[in-house]
Motif scaffolding. Structure first.
Motif: not given
Lengths: 207, 250
Positions: B20-32
């Motif tokens: 979600g938004a938290l992932g977007e903020a820290v550039h947390f992709s599905q790869s990560t």
């Protein structure tokens, strides 16, 4: 313990498609600029570029965490397990070697004891045989001596009896001849008769 | 993609935000996310495998032990007894790449080893480590590595640049080999899968015609499992060889 962990692993794997579709769903409504070329090289793309750089930083963090988990936690434990097994196997092999040595020693002892017992048995058999033969020889000798003695005594008795019988024969012959002569001739010369009897007996081989 | 009648085999490599938004903020992709899943599974396997510590191992313990023994034997064979210090690193590297490749074989999963950024970062970590190890062990003598022993001094101006280029191209070849293998495999799978859908949409003839790319894809999946293991092994053994060079200088 391991069963529940296995279940957890399976659940994680099962959640993968859900996680992926969740990520895809979230991306869809954005309607970002299309990615041209290889997304792996889209460093200039407004969104992809940020994620590519973020990916590198996250990778360094996550790989670092993996290294620490492996080096400090998982691998030493596994090394301990392998070490315990190696020690156990070496201990068992050593115990087996010692057991084999004692078995070999017992076998050797048993062989020498058997050989000694056999030798002793043969020696005592030989001694018994010799003793029996000696006893038999002694007894035979004694018996022979006794028998020879008895034979001698008997022979002597026979000779005496024969001599006695022969002496009586001369007396009886002389007495008979004197009586006969006295009846016929009315008196007899005892000296002539004894001489005649002696002559007759000598002639017949009974002197 | 197939619905539009166009084959977009590269779309699968695009990074999308996770969590979600938290992932977007820290550039947390599905790869990560898949990197985290890989680390979780590796840790689970190795910790759970060692948990019981049975003398006669069960299936999970046997798997953990064979992974340990496989990489341990390889590291010792390549680097020697001094190499045991680097065993946790090579092991982490092998398992991370292997799980990255293997997770990618699950439908809908993301293959983080198909990103050059990932493979090059790993290769850069390897080459930095190798260089640091070489400098720590041999000091400045490490630079004699670039002029092989017995080489005529007259050829030094030619040999030294070649050796330096060859040394610097190691991370490139190491990273591109893994990246290219994973990308090529997944592109081929996607292309043939798209063929199946496209040909299958042409009615009865299509059903029969689609069996060919489908059969090809089945064979490719098996082949890709081989590649997934092989590339992880190649990555690990090349790392071991580079570490050997740094420890022993040829």
């Amino acid at each position: 313990m391991s069963k529940s962990l296995r279940l957890a692993a399976l659940a994680t794997l099962a959640m993968l498609p859900a996680a992926a579709s969740l990520a895809a769903d979230h991306a869809a409504p954005g309607g970002h600029a299309p990615v041209t070329g290889m997304p792996q090289l889209a460093f200039g793309h407004p969104e992809q570029g940020g994620y590519l750089v973020g990916q590198v930083i996250w990778l360094l963090v996550i790989f670092g965490v993996l290294y620490v988990l492996m080096a400090k936690l998982a691998l030493p434990r596994l090394a301990g397990v392998l070490e315990v097994r190696r020690n156990r196997i070496e201990g068992d092999l050593e115990a087996a070697r010692i057991a084999k040595q004692s078995a070999d020693a017992a076998m050797t002892q048993h062989r020498t004891a058997t050989a000694r017992a056999r030798a002793e048995a043969q020696a005592s058999i030989a001694a018994a045989v010799t003793q029996a033969q000696d006893e038999l020889a002694t007894k035979t000798e004694a018996m022979n001596a006794k028998l020879a003695q008895q034979i001698d005594a008997a022979e002597r008795q026979i000779t005496a009896a024969r001599d006695a019988a022969l002496g009586a024969l001369r007396q009886v012959s002389a007495d008979t001849a004197e009586a006969v002569v006295a009846r016929i001739a009315g008196g007899a010369d005892r000296g002539a008769i004894d001489a005649a009897v002696d002559r007759e007996l000598a002639a017949r081989g009974h002197a | 993609m197939a619905a539009e009648g166009k084959i977009n085999a590269l779309h699968q490599f695009e990074l999308t935000p996770s969590l979600g938004a938290l992932g977007e903020a820290v550039h947390f992709s599905q790869s990560t996310l898949f990197m985290l899943i890989a680390v979780g599974l590796i840790t689970l396997l190795m910790v759970a495998g060692a948990a019981k510590g049975a003398i006669v191992p069960g299936r999970l313990q046997a798997l953990a032990e064979s992974a340990y023994g496989f990489i341990h034997d390889m590291v010792v064979a390549q680097i020697g007894d001094e190499g045991k210090r680097y065993f946790p690193f090579v092991f982490s590297l092998f398992m991370f790449v292997l799980f990255g490749n293997m997770l990618g074989m699950i439908p809908y999963a993301f293959t983080f080893t198909s990103h050059i950024a990932v493979t090059f970062t790993l290769a850069a970590v390897v080459i930095v480590l190798v260089t640091v190890v070489g400098l720590v062990i041999h000091g400045t003598h490490f630079f004699s590595y670039f002029l092989p022993e017995g080489a005529p001094p007259a050829l030094a101006p030619v040999i030294i640049p070649i050796e330096i280029i060859s040394y610097l191209s190691r991370p490139i070849s190491l990273s591109v080999r893994l990246f290219a293998n994973m990308v090529a495999g997944h592109v081929m799978l996607m292309v043939f899968a798209t063929f199946v859908v496209m040909i299958g949409g042409m009615g009865v003839v299509g059903y029969i015609g689609a069996t060919l790319p489908l059969a090809l894809n089945v064979a490719l999946v098996g082949f890709e499992f081989l590649v997934a293991f092989l590339q992880a092994y190649v990555f690990a053994i090349l790392t071991s060889i580079y570490l050997h060079d740094a420890v022993h200088l040829h």
